[in-house]
Design a protein around this motif. Structure first.
Motif, PDB file in Angstrom:
ATOM      1  N   TRP A 338       3.744  13.830 -17.502  1.00  0.00           N
ATOM      2  CA  TRP A 338       4.861  14.355 -16.715  1.00  0.00           C
ATOM      3  C   TRP A 338       4.898  13.704 -15.340  1.00  0.00           C
ATOM      4  CZ3 TRP A 338       8.198  17.376 -19.276  1.00  0.00           C
ATOM      5  CH2 TRP A 338       7.743  18.039 -20.424  1.00  0.00           C
ATOM      6  N   ILE A 339       6.047  13.192 -14.971  1.00  0.00           N
ATOM      7  CA  ILE A 339       6.260  12.645 -13.635  1.00  0.00           C
ATOM      8  C   ILE A 339       7.605  13.160 -13.119  1.00  0.00           C
ATOM      9  CG2 ILE A 339       4.946  10.563 -14.154  1.00  0.00           C
ATOM     10  CD1 ILE A 339       7.626   9.042 -14.155  1.00  0.00           C
ATOM     11  N   GLU A 340       7.796  13.016 -11.822  1.00  0.00           N
ATOM     12  CA  GLU A 340       9.077  13.385 -11.210  1.00  0.00           C
ATOM     13  C   GLU A 340       9.783  12.112 -10.765  1.00  0.00           C
ATOM     14  OE1 GLU A 340      10.993  16.306  -7.758  1.00  0.00           O
ATOM     15  OE2 GLU A 340       8.818  15.987  -7.860  1.00  0.00           O
ATOM     16  N   GLY A 341      11.014  11.921 -11.239  1.00  0.00           N
ATOM     17  CA  GLY A 341      11.733  10.717 -10.865  1.00  0.00           C
ATOM     18  C   GLY A 341      13.058  10.615 -11.590  1.00  0.00           C
ATOM     19  N   ASP A 342      13.654   9.446 -11.492  1.00  0.00           N
ATOM     20  CA  ASP A 342      14.933   9.147 -12.131  1.00  0.00           C
ATOM     21  C   ASP A 342      14.641   8.401 -13.437  1.00  0.00           C
ATOM     22  OD1 ASP A 342      17.372   8.118 -12.948  1.00  0.00           O
ATOM     23  OD2 ASP A 342      18.093   7.827 -10.906  1.00  0.00           O
ATOM     24  N   PRO A 343      14.908   9.003 -14.605  1.00  0.00           N
ATOM     25  CA  PRO A 343      14.597   8.336 -15.879  1.00  0.00           C
ATOM     26  C   PRO A 343      15.277   6.982 -16.027  1.00  0.00           C
ATOM     27  CG  PRO A 343      15.087  10.665 -16.225  1.00  0.00           C
ATOM     28  CD  PRO A 343      15.421  10.373 -14.796  1.00  0.00           C
ATOM     29  N   ASP A 344      16.519   6.842 -15.551  1.00  0.00           N
ATOM     30  CA  ASP A 344      17.217   5.561 -15.667  1.00  0.00           C
ATOM     31  C   ASP A 344      16.516   4.475 -14.853  1.00  0.00           C
ATOM     32  OD1 ASP A 344      19.119   6.648 -17.353  1.00  0.00           O
ATOM     33  OD2 ASP A 344      20.466   7.210 -15.711  1.00  0.00           O
ATOM     34  N   LEU A 345      16.049   4.833 -13.654  1.00  0.00           N
ATOM     35  CA  LEU A 345      15.339   3.849 -12.838  1.00  0.00           C
ATOM     36  C   LEU A 345      13.997   3.483 -13.466  1.00  0.00           C
ATOM     37  CD1 LEU A 345      16.044   5.115  -9.189  1.00  0.00           C
ATOM     38  CD2 LEU A 345      17.052   3.155 -10.353  1.00  0.00           C
ATOM     39  N   ILE A 346      13.301   4.462 -14.030  1.00  0.00           N
ATOM     40  CA  ILE A 346      12.022   4.163 -14.685  1.00  0.00           C
ATOM     41  C   ILE A 346      12.263   3.278 -15.911  1.00  0.00           C
ATOM     42  CG2 ILE A 346      10.051   5.169 -15.885  1.00  0.00           C
ATOM     43  CD1 ILE A 346      10.034   5.589 -12.880  1.00  0.00           C
ATOM     44  N   ARG A 347      13.366   3.515 -16.611  1.00  0.00           N
ATOM     45  CA  ARG A 347      13.707   2.659 -17.751  1.00  0.00           C
ATOM     46  C   ARG A 347      13.923   1.216 -17.284  1.00  0.00           C
ATOM     47  NH1 ARG A 347      15.637   4.524 -22.552  1.00  0.00           N
ATOM     48  NH2 ARG A 347      16.091   6.540 -21.557  1.00  0.00           N
TER      49      ARG A 347
END
Length: 462
Positions: A338-347
């Motif tokens: 689990w992390i906190e962030g923007d899934p699109d940016l991590i993608r």
């Protein structure tokens, strides 16, 4: 330093203000102490007068009027400088004994200054009381009491003067040193304001208020200098990297314009459009990096499990890597990450790392996408067994437009890893580069998202 400039100094004015307040408080304390001393001395004088009076009344009670007269006559002349005076009168006013002829003295305690042509006669504390049918007046001079009071007053005055001189001298020294430091700070700030961004404010070992402020300003200056250096480098890199494609586009359009054949003209325009699309892509990447570095892309932050996203990207890029002649493997934990962030940016972050690995390694290389969970950190990694990056270049590969290949013959803008670093910084992740011997091992350490009420969050990336 001019006097006018000196008294405009905040340090000097504060020093004068504090010394003035201290001296005023000290004077008020001295006045109160002096009044207490004077009151105490007056009470002691009253006690002395009453002691003499009781001695005579005791003699009167023991031996009658003759005993009282004998004591008055023996005490009066023996007192130095007539500091003690006695008057014994009958009720009708006739003097009986004493070394002074006092009349019209009220009952009890009173004060008297005998008439003296020189005006130097001392004050006396008097007490008038009955002695049988007679009146007895006893008085003691204020001379010793006044001397003690003057000594106390003089000591207070000297102490005040010494404190004032020492305090003003110390305040002047402190104010001078503070103003000297402020002048140095002002000169340094002036130099920085005129372009000397490498200058720093001096910080002493005392770490007082000025030093703490100087340290924080120096940190801000370091960041500002770094930003300016990066801006200059980016401007230089943009001019260098875009000069060739823009010039190439200009030549393509010029050749297409001069061509008489429609197909040749179409091909030239299409090639020019491709170059312009590459230039636009470069500026778009720069814009995204700027947005990420300004922390303006956190609106879509959520808590999500990174494992499903990594699995999806592996399935997508596995086929692409195989077609390009690469071997892509997945080394992923079975636990949730689990992390906190923007899934699109991590993608995009993972996609850039994979694309960078395939771009800078020869066909047939093996690429490993990894995900693990250790010490409350989520480790996301991409490793390859290609040529790798020299250790001296590890710290610079995240700079905009930086390329290990100085000839710049390989396709690309040099912004892929810069975008990766910007996304990592936005998510609070730390980027680490290792030598994979051979190849490169890139690791991003993401902080684990805090559990909600002790349970793992249940939100998934959309």
């Amino acid at each position: 330093m001019p006097a006018g400039s000196l008294f405009k100094s905040t340090a000097v004015r504060l020093a004068i203000l504090y010394i003035a307040l201290f001296v005023i408080a000290y004077l008020l304390a001295n006045i109160a102490a002096y009044q207490m001393v004077v009151r105490f001395l007056d009470e002691r004088l009253n006690a002395s007068v009453m002691e003499r009076y009781r001695e005579i009344t005791t003699a009167y009670e023991a031996r009658g009027l003759g005993g009282a007269v004998q004591m008055i006559e023996s005490h009066g002349p023996a007192i130095r400088g007539q500091e003690t005076i006695y008057t014994l009168r009958r009720a009708v006013g006739e003097p009986i004994a004493g070394n002074s002829d006092l009349s019209d003295v009220p009952e009890g305690f009173s004060t008297l200054r005998p008439e003296d042509q020189s005006g130097s006669a001392p004050l006396y504390k008097l007490f008038k009381g009955p002695l049988g049918d007679n009146d007895l007046i006893v008085g003691i001079s204020y001379d010793d009491t006044d001397r003690l009071a003057h000594i106390v007053l003089a000591s207070f005055g000297w102490a005040t003067a010494i404190i004032l001189v020492v305090g003003m001298t110390g305040a002047a020294i402190l104010a001078y040193r503070t103003r000297k430091r402020i002048i140095v700070l002002s000169q340094t700030a002036h130099a920085i304001g005129h372009g000397a961004l490498s200058r720093r404010l001096p910080v002493s070992s005392r770490m007082d208020d000025i030093d703490i402020l100087s340290r924080e300003v120096n940190i801000a200056l370091s960041r500002l200098e770094m930003s300016v250096v990066v801006l200059k480098q980016v401007s230089t890199d943009i001019a260098h990297d875009l000069k060739t494609p823009i010039g190439r586009t200009f030549l393509m359009l010029e050749d297409a314009l001069q061509s008489d054949e429609t197909d040749a003209m179409r091909d030239g325009i299409e090639a020019a459009l491709a170059e312009l699309a590459s230039i636009a892509k470069t500026f778009d990447a720069l814009l995204r990096i700027a947005q990420l570095e300004s922390q303006s892309r956190t609106a879509n932050f959520t808590i999500f499990d990174l494992k499903p996203l990594v699995d999806d990207l592996y399935e997508i890029y596995d086929a692409t890597a195989s077609e390009a002649g690469y071997s892509l493997a997945l080394n992923s934990t079975t636990a949730a990450c689990w992390i906190e962030g923007d899934p699109d940016l991590i993608r995009q972050f993972i996609a850039n790392l994979l694309a960078n690995a395939m771009c800078h390694t020869p066909a047939g290389s093996q690429i490993v996408l990894g995900l693990s969970h250790r010490s409350r950190l989520i480790h996301l990694s991409v490793a390859d067994n290609g040529p790798g990056i020299p250790p001296e270049d590890h710290a610079r590969v995240f700079d905009r437009f930086y390329r290990v290949e100085k000839s710049r013959t390989t396709a690309g803008t040099g912004l892929g890893l810069s975008l990766v670093k910007a996304i990592a910084d936005l998510h609070g992740a730390r980027m680490i580069l290792f030598d994979n011997a051979p190849g490169l091992h890139v690791v991003a350490e993401f902080p684990e998202a805090k559990a909600v009420n002790g349970n793992a969050p249940d939100r998934q990336p959309g």
